[in-house]
Scaffold this active site. Structure first.
Site, PDB file in Angstrom:
ATOM      1  N   ALA A 104      44.472  94.825  59.558  1.00  0.00           N
ATOM      2  CA  ALA A 104      44.381  96.282  59.716  1.00  0.00           C
ATOM      3  C   ALA A 104      44.491  96.700  61.169  1.00  0.00           C
ATOM      4  O   ALA A 104      44.306  97.856  61.502  1.00  0.00           O
ATOM      5  CB  ALA A 104      43.066  96.789  59.131  1.00  0.00           C
ATOM      6  N   LEU A 106      42.437  95.583  63.451  1.00  0.00           N
ATOM      7  CA  LEU A 106      41.083  95.552  64.026  1.00  0.00           C
ATOM      8  C   LEU A 106      40.739  94.160  64.547  1.00  0.00           C
ATOM      9  O   LEU A 106      39.605  93.881  64.896  1.00  0.00           O
ATOM     10  CB  LEU A 106      40.047  96.011  62.985  1.00  0.00           C
ATOM     11  CG  LEU A 106      40.253  97.429  62.452  1.00  0.00           C
ATOM     12  CD1 LEU A 106      39.175  97.783  61.432  1.00  0.00           C
ATOM     13  CD2 LEU A 106      40.234  98.450  63.585  1.00  0.00           C
ATOM     14  N   SER A 107      41.732  93.294  64.549  1.00  0.00           N
ATOM     15  CA  SER A 107      41.606  91.955  65.126  1.00  0.00           C
ATOM     16  C   SER A 107      40.601  91.057  64.427  1.00  0.00           C
ATOM     17  O   SER A 107      39.745  90.425  65.055  1.00  0.00           O
ATOM     18  CB  SER A 107      41.295  92.023  66.621  1.00  0.00           C
ATOM     19  OG  SER A 107      41.746  90.826  67.184  1.00  0.00           O
ATOM     20  N   GLU A 141      45.299  80.561  68.822  1.00  0.00           N
ATOM     21  CA  GLU A 141      46.163  81.456  68.051  1.00  0.00           C
ATOM     22  C   GLU A 141      47.636  81.280  68.434  1.00  0.00           C
ATOM     23  O   GLU A 141      48.515  81.313  67.575  1.00  0.00           O
ATOM     24  CB  GLU A 141      45.696  82.919  68.235  1.00  0.00           C
ATOM     25  CG  GLU A 141      45.938  83.761  66.986  1.00  0.00           C
ATOM     26  CD  GLU A 141      45.191  85.100  66.951  1.00  0.00           C
ATOM     27  OE1 GLU A 141      44.079  85.205  67.512  1.00  0.00           O
ATOM     28  OE2 GLU A 141      45.725  86.041  66.335  1.00  0.00           O
ATOM     29  N   ASP A 153      42.564  90.816  72.667  1.00  0.00           N
ATOM     30  CA  ASP A 153      41.625  90.827  71.536  1.00  0.00           C
ATOM     31  C   ASP A 153      40.425  89.927  71.809  1.00  0.00           C
ATOM     32  O   ASP A 153      39.277  90.303  71.549  1.00  0.00           O
ATOM     33  CB  ASP A 153      42.324  90.349  70.259  1.00  0.00           C
ATOM     34  CG  ASP A 153      43.448  91.272  69.843  1.00  0.00           C
ATOM     35  OD1 ASP A 153      43.581  92.357  70.443  1.00  0.00           O
ATOM     36  OD2 ASP A 153      44.208  90.902  68.923  1.00  0.00           O
TER      37      ASP A 153
HETATM   38  P1  ADP Z   1      44.217  91.309  62.379  1.00  0.00           P
HETATM   39  O1  ADP Z   1      43.804  90.391  63.466  1.00  0.00           O
HETATM   40  O2  ADP Z   1      44.714  92.619  62.854  1.00  0.00           O
HETATM   41  O3  ADP Z   1      43.172  91.506  61.325  1.00  0.00           O
HETATM   42  P2  ADP Z   1      46.051  89.158  61.863  1.00  0.00           P
HETATM   43  O4  ADP Z   1      47.265  89.053  61.028  1.00  0.00           O
HETATM   44  O5  ADP Z   1      46.174  88.820  63.307  1.00  0.00           O
HETATM   45  O6  ADP Z   1      45.463  90.625  61.649  1.00  0.00           O
HETATM   46  O7  ADP Z   1      44.922  88.207  61.292  1.00  0.00           O
HETATM   47  C1  ADP Z   1      44.599  88.237  59.926  1.00  0.00           C
HETATM   48  C2  ADP Z   1      44.458  86.818  59.423  1.00  0.00           C
HETATM   49  O8  ADP Z   1      43.261  86.231  59.985  1.00  0.00           O
HETATM   50  C3  ADP Z   1      44.260  86.727  57.928  1.00  0.00           C
HETATM   51  O9  ADP Z   1      45.502  86.712  57.251  1.00  0.00           O
HETATM   52  C4  ADP Z   1      43.504  85.418  57.778  1.00  0.00           C
HETATM   53  O10 ADP Z   1      44.398  84.317  57.841  1.00  0.00           O
HETATM   54  C5  ADP Z   1      42.655  85.376  59.035  1.00  0.00           C
HETATM   55  N1  ADP Z   1      41.293  85.889  58.767  1.00  0.00           N
HETATM   56  C6  ADP Z   1      40.702  86.951  59.346  1.00  0.00           C
HETATM   57  N2  ADP Z   1      39.435  87.139  58.880  1.00  0.00           N
HETATM   58  C7  ADP Z   1      39.215  86.150  57.984  1.00  0.00           C
HETATM   59  C8  ADP Z   1      38.118  85.781  57.133  1.00  0.00           C
HETATM   60  N3  ADP Z   1      36.977  86.477  57.124  1.00  0.00           N
HETATM   61  N4  ADP Z   1      38.272  84.706  56.345  1.00  0.00           N
HETATM   62  C9  ADP Z   1      39.428  84.013  56.346  1.00  0.00           C
HETATM   63  N5  ADP Z   1      40.483  84.308  57.087  1.00  0.00           N
HETATM   64  C10 ADP Z   1      40.403  85.360  57.901  1.00  0.00           C
HETATM   65 MG    MG Z   2      45.100  89.532  64.961  1.00  0.00          MG
END
Ligand code: ADP
Ligand code: MG
Length: 362
Positions: A104, A106-107, A141, A153
């Site tokens: 979303a 929001l990292s 990352e 982030d």
């Molecule tokens: P953002 O950082 O904006 O939320 P990203 O695409 O960079 O979007 O990161 C999202 C990814 O991080 C998810 O697809 C998942 O792989 C991982 N992730 C984030 N939070 C969790 C969580 N609570 N449990 C498992 N995976 C997570």
């Molecule tokens: Mg991210």
């Protein structure tokens, strides 16, 4: 039973300075009051056993880049990057809980990686400096998960102070940070995140493409970092795409500086104007917006917001809107209605406030 270590790591919103971290510019994020909790304890073997959202995955603690798929890569990457930095990491159980939407803007990714870095370091007896933790989380990352992110982030979720945004100058290595008071509530304003709940699949490919375009512009201009390009750089470039990307970076850098001054002066209306200019630049010059983000921004502005813009990488995700408290509910309702009229998924609108960075719970 061995000792449990537990960290809470928040998500973040970037107020302004979008796509500037990897261009050596200035960004202005703040940590929010939602995030990821990681609980961890040692195991006797050399495996990482991970639980999140009803899923369970096990990976070797010594897994190498390319060997782990899916969300487990963010945790395995944390272990790998800690080891690469010379810190001991052993087998561990990690339970991940989150109230942060994924993808979303929001990292959630930085919250997860930083939570893993901090708990695994603690289990290994390492007391990490937070700037070092940010560098390790970024390496996880970029080099393990394979997304070429900058360091905004990680710094935001590790270093933010309550009631403040974190101004980050990404020129030096490590980046220089300072706290900028940011208390919209004291001015009768709310910062609302509008999660459009759209996630476009092209996000990561386009992100990689933007990085390559910025590098191409740097090469042609003979500068190391695009944010350092002189204002007349856009006149020296021939490729129209590179002109647009460079124009975004240069004008966004000016807006980020202006936003820091506006926060210092309590000039919220001016800040609002800068947020919308930033959105236009991301939409037209950097070309990372999408119809859902544009719609949310447009409706927010029509219904009382002083400013609004997409936040995060783009191609879906969220919008941040600065709105008088008394108009926040009406704005949220109007955005919901506009989305419903177009048969789009109902957006989730929630207030966020500048909150502390990562905290050790126990
Ligand atoms: P953002 O950082 O904006 O939320 P990203 O695409 O960079 O979007 O990161 C999202 C990814 O991080 C998810 O697809 C998942 O792989 C991982 N992730 C984030 N939070 C969790 C969580 N609570 N449990 C498992 N995976 C997570
Ligand atoms: Mg991210």
């Amino acid at each position: 039973m061995s000792q449990i270590k537990q960290w809470f790591v928040p998500g973040r919103v970037n107020l302004i300075g979008e796509h500037l971290d990897y261009n050596g510019g200035i960004t202005l994020p703040f940590a929010i009051d939602r995030g990821v909790t990681v609980k961890a304890r040692r195991r006797d073997d050399d495996r990482l056993a991970l639980w999140s959202d009803g899923e369970h995955v096990q990976v070797p603690v010594a897994a190498q880049p390319g060997e782990v798929e899916g969300w487990a890569a963010y945790v395995a990457g944390a272990a790998w990057a800690l080891r690469a930095a010379g810190h001991p990491v052993g087998g561990a159980d990690l339970v991940i809980e989150s109230n942060l939407p994924q993808g979303a803007g929001l990292s959630s990714s930085a919250a997860l990686v930083c939570g893993a870095v901090l708990t695994l370091a603690d289990l290994g007896g390492t007391d990490l400096d937070r700037h070092d933790a940010a560098a390790i989380a970024q390496l996880a990352e970029t080099d393990f998960v394979g997304v070429p992110v900058g360091r905004m982030d990680q710094l935001a979720v590790l270093l933010s102070q309550p009631g403040h945004a974190l101004a980050i100058d990404h020129r030096p290595d490590p980046p220089a940070t300072s706290d900028v008071p940011c208390d919209p509530a004291a001015a009768g304003l709310a910062l609302a995140v509008i999660d459009t709940r759209t996630r476009h699949a092209l996000a990561s490919g386009e992100f990689t493409a933007r990085r390559a375009e910025c590098q191409a512009a740097c090469d042609e201009l003979g500068v190391e970092q695009l944010a350092a390009a002189p204002v007349d750089a856009v006149l020296r470039l021939t490729d129209p795409t590179l002109v647009k990307r460079t124009r975004h970076v240069i004008t966004e850098q000016t807006r980020a500086r202006g936003a820091i001054r506006a926060l210092g002066a309590g000039a919220w209306t001016q800040l609002g104007g800068m947020l919308f200019s930033s959105h236009e630049s991301l939409r037209d010059d950097y070309e990372v917006s999408c119809p859902e983000l544009d719609l949310a921004v447009e409706v927010a502005l029509e219904h009382g917001a002083l400013g609004a813009r997409m936040t995060g990488g783009g191609f879906g995700g969220g919008v941040i809107a600065l709105v008088p408290v008394e108009r926040a509910a009406g704005m949220a309702a109007a955005v919901g209605e506009a989305f419903a009229r177009r048969d789009l998924p109902a957006p989730v609108v929630a207030p966020v406030r500048p909150s502390p960075g990562a905290t050790l719970v126990r």
